[in-house]
Design an enzyme around this catalytic site. Sequence first.
Site, PDB file in Angstrom:
ATOM      1  N   CYS A 118      -8.355 -25.453  11.219  1.00 57.24           N
ATOM      2  CA  CYS A 118      -7.093 -24.752  11.489  1.00 57.24           C
ATOM      3  C   CYS A 118      -6.325 -25.446  12.612  1.00 57.24           C
ATOM      4  O   CYS A 118      -6.902 -26.177  13.405  1.00 57.24           O
ATOM      5  CB  CYS A 118      -7.340 -23.289  11.817  1.00 57.24           C
ATOM      6  SG  CYS A 118      -7.697 -22.950  13.545  1.00 57.24           S
TER       7      CYS A 118
ATOM      8  N   HIS B 166      -5.903 -18.535  13.947  1.00 60.74           N
ATOM      9  CA  HIS B 166      -7.264 -18.986  13.636  1.00 60.74           C
ATOM     10  C   HIS B 166      -7.964 -18.013  12.686  1.00 60.74           C
ATOM     11  O   HIS B 166      -8.544 -18.432  11.684  1.00 60.74           O
ATOM     12  CB  HIS B 166      -8.118 -19.146  14.902  1.00 60.74           C
ATOM     13  CG  HIS B 166      -9.577 -19.317  14.572  1.00 60.74           C
ATOM     14  ND1 HIS B 166     -10.121 -20.537  14.208  1.00 60.74           N
ATOM     15  CD2 HIS B 166     -10.584 -18.410  14.450  1.00 60.74           C
ATOM     16  CE1 HIS B 166     -11.396 -20.366  13.904  1.00 60.74           C
ATOM     17  NE2 HIS B 166     -11.708 -19.095  14.040  1.00 60.74           N
TER      18      HIS B 166
ATOM     19  N   ASP C  85      -8.353  -6.816   1.468  1.00 61.10           N
ATOM     20  CA  ASP C  85      -7.379  -6.897   2.554  1.00 61.10           C
ATOM     21  C   ASP C  85      -8.036  -6.239   3.748  1.00 61.10           C
ATOM     22  O   ASP C  85      -8.938  -5.416   3.585  1.00 61.10           O
ATOM     23  CB  ASP C  85      -6.095  -6.130   2.205  1.00 61.10           C
ATOM     24  CG  ASP C  85      -6.289  -4.643   2.381  1.00 61.10           C
ATOM     25  OD1 ASP C  85      -5.921  -4.116   3.430  1.00 61.10           O
ATOM     26  OD2 ASP C  85      -6.857  -4.009   1.457  1.00 61.10           O
TER      27      ASP C  85
ATOM     28  N   CYS D  93      -7.912 -24.829  16.119  1.00 62.04           N
ATOM     29  CA  CYS D  93      -9.162 -25.539  16.416  1.00 62.04           C
ATOM     30  C   CYS D  93      -8.940 -27.048  16.536  1.00 62.04           C
ATOM     31  O   CYS D  93      -9.679 -27.721  17.239  1.00 62.04           O
ATOM     32  CB  CYS D  93     -10.211 -25.239  15.361  1.00 62.04           C
ATOM     33  SG  CYS D  93     -10.872 -23.568  15.508  1.00 62.04           S
TER      34      CYS D  93
ATOM     35  N   CYS E 165     -13.958 -25.946  11.855  1.00 62.92           N
ATOM     36  CA  CYS E 165     -12.732 -25.328  11.352  1.00 62.92           C
ATOM     37  C   CYS E 165     -11.572 -26.315  11.397  1.00 62.92           C
ATOM     38  O   CYS E 165     -11.411 -27.045  12.372  1.00 62.92           O
ATOM     39  CB  CYS E 165     -12.394 -24.090  12.186  1.00 62.92           C
ATOM     40  SG  CYS E 165     -10.850 -23.298  11.728  1.00 62.92           S
TER      41      CYS E 165
ATOM     42  N   ASP F   9       0.855  -1.174   0.000  1.00 64.14           N
ATOM     43  CA  ASP F   9       0.000   0.000   0.000  1.00 64.14           C
ATOM     44  C   ASP F   9       0.896   1.230   0.000  1.00 64.14           C
ATOM     45  O   ASP F   9       2.021   1.197   0.474  1.00 64.14           O
ATOM     46  CB  ASP F   9      -0.931  -0.002   1.210  1.00 64.14           C
ATOM     47  CG  ASP F   9      -1.934   1.138   1.118  1.00 64.14           C
ATOM     48  OD1 ASP F   9      -2.262   1.527  -0.020  1.00 64.14           O
ATOM     49  OD2 ASP F   9      -2.368   1.652   2.160  1.00 64.14           O
TER      50      ASP F   9
END
Length: 376
Positions: free
Chosen positions: A311, A340, A271, A314, A309, A90
């Site tokens: 991940c 997460h 984003d 989790c 989930c 950016d």
Amino acid sequence: MRFTVHKESFGARRGELCTPHGVVQTPAFMNVGTQAAIKGGLSAPDLKALGCQVFLANTYHLHLRPGAEVIRLLGGLHRFMAWDGPILTDSGGFQVFSLAKLRKIEEDGVTFNSHIDGRLIHLRPEDAMAIQASLGSDIAMAFDECVSNPAPYDYVSRAAARTLRWLERCSREWRRQLEVSPVNPGQVLWAINQGGVYDDLRLENLKGLLELDLPGVAIGGLAVGEETEVMYHILDVLSPHLPADKPHYLMGVGTPANILEAVYRGVDIFDCVMPARNARHGHLFTWQGVRNLKNEKYVRDDRPVDESCGCPVCRTHSLAYLRHLYKAGEILALRLGVMHNLYFYNHFLAEIRRSIDEDGFEGFYRSHRETLCRRI
RNA sequence: GGGGGAAUUCCCGAGUGGCCAAAGGGGGCAGACUGUAAAUCUGUUGUCUACGACUUCGGUGGUUCGAAUCCACCUUCCCCCA
């Protein structure tokens, strides 16, 4: 840089963006690491495991520290931070908004009082281009003025016109930069649309910006104070006029529900700091809604944050343990929470892509639009 | 045994006659966060039939129109001297 849309479903576009550092499947979420780091203690290799496709870093912050020349000397941002995937930088335009109390805008550019030590930092469109060329990201953003909402029509009008003039300067300087030993020869510049919440200013600005024919179009200046419905309205206004063969990037957005609504309106790339910041503050996103991990009700809750989930957090830890880590002020709480949330965002976008691939975005949209923003 | 000091709301701690349900921390509870000046910020934290009332500043009794604040005794704790 090549972008192709190969499928559409209920307004949503399924595409591929080829960059010098790999292909980005869109719709995509970019993981924000302003200072070349994801806050919360995640390294570049961690991001791979979380499904991150694109990393976002910031011109203003890296210019202040450690300095673009340092990064150029060390081989560019990819090598510096050991991330070999695509990077978008950016331009510092958002800092015109977020550091409003520390800056002065003039036609030539913006003067900041460094938020670190107060020293004067001049950032002209040309500087923002030179810095990003030194960083060697895959996508550089034009230097714009992100105007906070609400703002008076006259001001927004003048600001948007100035942003357009800056864009012309950016574009000119960009061509020059790429001629002189670029760190990343395939690096491209994307334009940013401004115009606040005013339909005509948005469209007028878009028209001017498209004349420069840059390879990507970003929508800036949204989710900066206006009602969510107003943001959706602006997307509705812009959507029919966005070039179909270029990526549409909605800057700084947003909640999972915001992203779903924007994909429905033809946005390809997002984003947002939200997954990382909110995780640090104990708010975790799930397919059922948003959890505040610090809530007392989780003291004895042995379930994972999100049953569905996959991940690493989790699969391993309970709500009770995570809550304990947060309440105890353990730094591990931040790391696990951010892991997460970033996994959730990246996989949320992956599921959106899958639904488009399967011509099922409408069903996906309808079944998730309400639940995602629920508080649980 | 002698001398001195202290006990305040969940904790630490301010308060030494009315402006005190009592500063400030901490802890607890809840909320906010959208191209990151954010591991931050905000609210709340005695009870209730709640713009009013009631109970509370170690205990008991007293002085006073009025006491967390002054007096007496008691209880507990700390320090110094023997």
